[in-house]
Design a protein around this motif. Structure first.
Motif, short mmCIF file in Angstrom:
data_model
loop_
_atom_site.label_atom_id
_atom_site.label_comp_id
_atom_site.label_asym_id
_atom_site.label_seq_id
_atom_site.Cartn_x
_atom_site.Cartn_y
_atom_site.Cartn_z
N TYR A 54 0.80 -1.22 0.00
CA TYR A 54 0.00 0.00 0.00
C TYR A 54 0.84 1.28 0.00
O TYR A 54 0.30 2.36 0.17
CB TYR A 54 -0.94 0.00 1.21
N ASP A 55 2.14 1.12 -0.19
CA ASP A 55 3.05 2.27 -0.21
C ASP A 55 2.88 3.10 1.06
O ASP A 55 2.72 4.33 1.01
CB ASP A 55 2.80 3.13 -1.46
N VAL A 56 2.91 2.42 2.18
CA VAL A 56 2.76 3.05 3.49
C VAL A 56 4.10 3.02 4.21
O VAL A 56 4.74 1.97 4.30
CB VAL A 56 1.70 2.29 4.34
N PRO A 57 4.55 4.16 4.73
CA PRO A 57 5.80 4.18 5.49
C PRO A 57 5.70 3.29 6.73
O PRO A 57 4.67 3.27 7.41
CB PRO A 57 5.96 5.65 5.91
N VAL A 58 6.75 2.54 7.01
CA VAL A 58 6.80 1.68 8.18
C VAL A 58 7.86 2.20 9.14
O VAL A 58 9.04 2.28 8.79
CB VAL A 58 7.11 0.21 7.79
N ILE A 59 7.43 2.57 10.33
CA ILE A 59 8.37 3.05 11.35
C ILE A 59 9.10 1.86 11.94
O ILE A 59 8.47 0.94 12.47
CB ILE A 59 7.62 3.82 12.46
N PRO A 60 10.43 1.82 11.85
CA PRO A 60 11.18 0.70 12.41
C PRO A 60 10.88 0.48 13.88
O PRO A 60 10.50 1.42 14.59
CB PRO A 60 12.64 1.12 12.20
N PHE A 61 11.03 -0.74 14.34
CA PHE A 61 10.71 -1.17 15.70
C PHE A 61 11.06 -0.09 16.72
O PHE A 61 12.23 0.18 16.99
CB PHE A 61 11.47 -2.44 16.02
N PHE A 62 10.05 0.56 17.29
CA PHE A 62 10.31 1.74 18.12
C PHE A 62 10.71 1.40 19.55
O PHE A 62 10.96 2.30 20.35
CB PHE A 62 9.13 2.71 18.06
N LEU A 63 10.84 0.11 19.85
CA LEU A 63 11.39 -0.29 21.14
C LEU A 63 12.88 -0.60 21.06
O LEU A 63 13.47 -1.08 22.03
CB LEU A 63 10.65 -1.52 21.68
N ASN A 64 13.49 -0.29 19.92
CA ASN A 64 14.93 -0.46 19.79
C ASN A 64 15.65 0.36 20.86
O ASN A 64 15.36 1.54 21.07
CB ASN A 64 15.41 0.00 18.41
N GLY A 65 16.58 -0.29 21.55
CA GLY A 65 17.30 0.38 22.62
C GLY A 65 16.59 0.30 23.96
O GLY A 65 17.12 0.74 24.98
N VAL A 66 15.38 -0.27 23.95
CA VAL A 66 14.57 -0.38 25.17
C VAL A 66 14.23 -1.83 25.48
O VAL A 66 14.40 -2.31 26.60
CB VAL A 66 13.28 0.45 25.05
N ALA A 67 13.74 -2.54 24.47
CA ALA A 67 13.35 -3.93 24.66
C ALA A 67 14.52 -4.76 25.18
O ALA A 67 15.63 -4.69 24.66
CB ALA A 67 12.83 -4.52 23.35
N GLY A 68 14.26 -5.52 26.24
CA GLY A 68 15.29 -6.39 26.80
C GLY A 68 16.17 -5.74 27.84
O GLY A 68 16.97 -6.42 28.49
N ASP A 69 16.02 -4.43 28.02
CA ASP A 69 16.83 -3.71 29.00
C ASP A 69 16.03 -3.62 30.31
O ASP A 69 15.02 -2.92 30.38
CB ASP A 69 17.16 -2.31 28.49
N GLU A 70 16.48 -4.30 31.34
CA GLU A 70 15.76 -4.33 32.61
C GLU A 70 15.60 -2.94 33.22
O GLU A 70 14.60 -2.66 33.90
CB GLU A 70 16.47 -5.25 33.61
N LEU A 71 16.56 -2.07 33.00
CA LEU A 71 16.51 -0.73 33.59
C LEU A 71 15.49 0.17 32.90
O LEU A 71 15.08 1.19 33.46
CB LEU A 71 17.89 -0.08 33.51
N LEU A 72 15.09 -0.20 31.69
CA LEU A 72 14.17 0.63 30.92
C LEU A 72 12.79 0.00 30.77
O LEU A 72 11.95 0.52 30.04
CB LEU A 72 14.75 0.92 29.53
#
Length: 212
Positions: free
Chosen positions: A161-179
């Motif tokens: 559909y020619d729709v922009p896809v925002i890359p995974f916005f939990l990058n740098g957060v997912a898997g980080d216990e402090l965040l």
């Protein structure tokens, strides 16, 4: 009162409150998501990334009003069921569609996920609004095939559909216990600025372009 009814009552209340401020904005940006966009677990909802997004937009003096109708626990099926009415009431110029994570965590069929998102994309265009789709990911314990196909679904729709896809916005957060909160899923208050930056990298160009 069942959870589905509670979500719909909440959505109606949010729409009613937001409608009071729509006339003051030239353009409307609708955030349509789940707990990741609803500031779940934060003591101050104004610390969520969506509220920070409005602040960022105001700093740049872009004439946009951000409306957040995200509901914790929402799936694409639930989102689709209230989407048309939401579009009718808010008349957005741009929609950020952040749904699908709960489908994946619940092991929903990927055909259902894709169909629901596809119908929302089509509805958005019928209401003459633009849309950006969020790439979502799930933990690998759901199996390599399902996990891979889940994320590919968002890119397939973006391409179709020619729709922009925002890359995974939990990058740098997912898997980080402090965040992350104790559940290991929902970001903390300290993580919200990171989420904003991840979204803003893709979103800013569209906001600036549609402002001119």
């Amino acid at each position: 009162m069942n959870k589905s009814l509670v979500r719909r009552v909440l959505a109606f209340t949010l729409l009613s409150l937001f409608s009071l401020t729509l006339s003051a904005a030239e353009k409307t940006l609708l955030v349509y998501g789940d707990s990741l966009s609803a500031a779940y677990g934060l003591t101050d909802l104004n610390r969520g990334w969506v509220h920070l997004l409005q602040q960022r937009i105001d700093q740049h003096q872009y004439p946009w009003k951000v409306l957040n109708v995200s509901i914790s626990g929402e799936t694409t099926s639930g989102g689709l069921s209230r989407y048309q009415k939401t579009l009718e009431q808010t008349k957005p110029d741009l929609v950020l569609l952040e749904l699908g994570a709960n489908d994946g965590l619940q092991g929903k069929p990927l055909k259902t996920l894709k169909s629901n998102l596809e119908q929302m994309i089509i509805l958005t265009r019928e209401y003459n609004a633009d849309l950006m789709l969020f790439e979502m990911m799930i933990p690998p314990n759901y199996g390599p095939v399902y996990t891979r196909r889940f994320t590919e679904t968002f890119h397939e729709l973006g391409k179709k559909y020619d729709v922009p896809v925002i890359p995974f916005f939990l990058n740098g957060v997912a898997g980080d216990e402090l965040l992350n909160q104790p559940d290991g899923i929902h970001p903390t208050e300290d993580a919200q600025p990171i989420l904003l930056e991840n979204v803003w990298q893709t979103l800013e160009h569209s906001v600036r372009q549609k402002t001119n």
